[in-house]
Design an enzyme around this catalytic site. Structure first.
Site, PDB file in Angstrom:
ATOM      1  N   LEU A   2       0.813  -1.219   0.000  1.00 44.67           N
ATOM      2  CA  LEU A   2       0.000   0.000   0.000  1.00 44.67           C
ATOM      3  C   LEU A   2       0.844   1.265   0.000  1.00 44.67           C
ATOM      4  CD1 LEU A   2      -2.981  -0.925   2.349  1.00 44.67           C
ATOM      5  CD2 LEU A   2      -2.830  -1.095  -0.143  1.00 44.67           C
ATOM      6  N   HIS A   3       2.015   1.233   0.623  1.00 47.34           N
ATOM      7  CA  HIS A   3       2.813   2.461   0.660  1.00 47.34           C
ATOM      8  C   HIS A   3       3.369   2.844  -0.712  1.00 47.34           C
ATOM      9  CE1 HIS A   3       7.027   0.586   1.748  1.00 47.34           C
ATOM     10  NE2 HIS A   3       6.512   0.080   0.651  1.00 47.34           N
ATOM     11  N   ASP A   4       3.260   1.959  -1.691  1.00 45.37           N
ATOM     12  CA  ASP A   4       3.705   2.260  -3.055  1.00 45.37           C
ATOM     13  C   ASP A   4       2.684   3.073  -3.849  1.00 45.37           C
ATOM     14  OD1 ASP A   4       5.982   0.754  -2.633  1.00 45.37           O
ATOM     15  OD2 ASP A   4       5.300  -0.972  -3.778  1.00 45.37           O
ATOM     16  N   GLU A  58       3.859   6.733   3.389  1.00 46.54           N
ATOM     17  CA  GLU A  58       3.523   6.060   4.635  1.00 46.54           C
ATOM     18  C   GLU A  58       2.313   6.788   5.222  1.00 46.54           C
ATOM     19  OE1 GLU A  58       5.006   3.324   5.098  1.00 46.54           O
ATOM     20  OE2 GLU A  58       6.781   3.622   3.868  1.00 46.54           O
TER      21      GLU A  58
END
Length: 93
Positions: A2-4, A58
């Protein structure tokens, strides 16, 4: 993973995961968790890295909760795992 991604892509990823869950299933997100502004740690540094390298970032708990809500999920448990957290979610319906 998800942080991508930006928020809209994260919601789409979570919706696809939700669509494949068996009854009673959960989705686990393992990621860094950003604290309050000025709080030291790996997460703020990785936040800058993800923004510059992938356009992702993040997130704080409230930001994850907004993604989960948009995907029809809710957070049920958060567990510390060293520098990371494991966030367990389940469908809202």
């Amino acid at each position: 993973i998800l942080h991508d991604w930006d928020d809209a892509s994260c919601v789409r990823i979570l919706q696809n995961c939700r669509a494949q869950l068996a009854k009673g299933g959960r989705i686990a997100v393992i990621d860094l968790l950003v604290g309050e502004v000025g709080q030291p740690g790996l997460a703020p540094l990785m936040d800058m890295n993800m923004l510059g390298m992938t356009g992702g970032r993040e997130r704080q708990n409230a930001e994850f909760d907004a993604l989960f809500t948009a995907a029809g999920l809710r957070r049920v448990k958060t567990t510390s795992a060293g520098a990371f957290v494991v966030i367990e979610t389940q469908p809202t319906t």
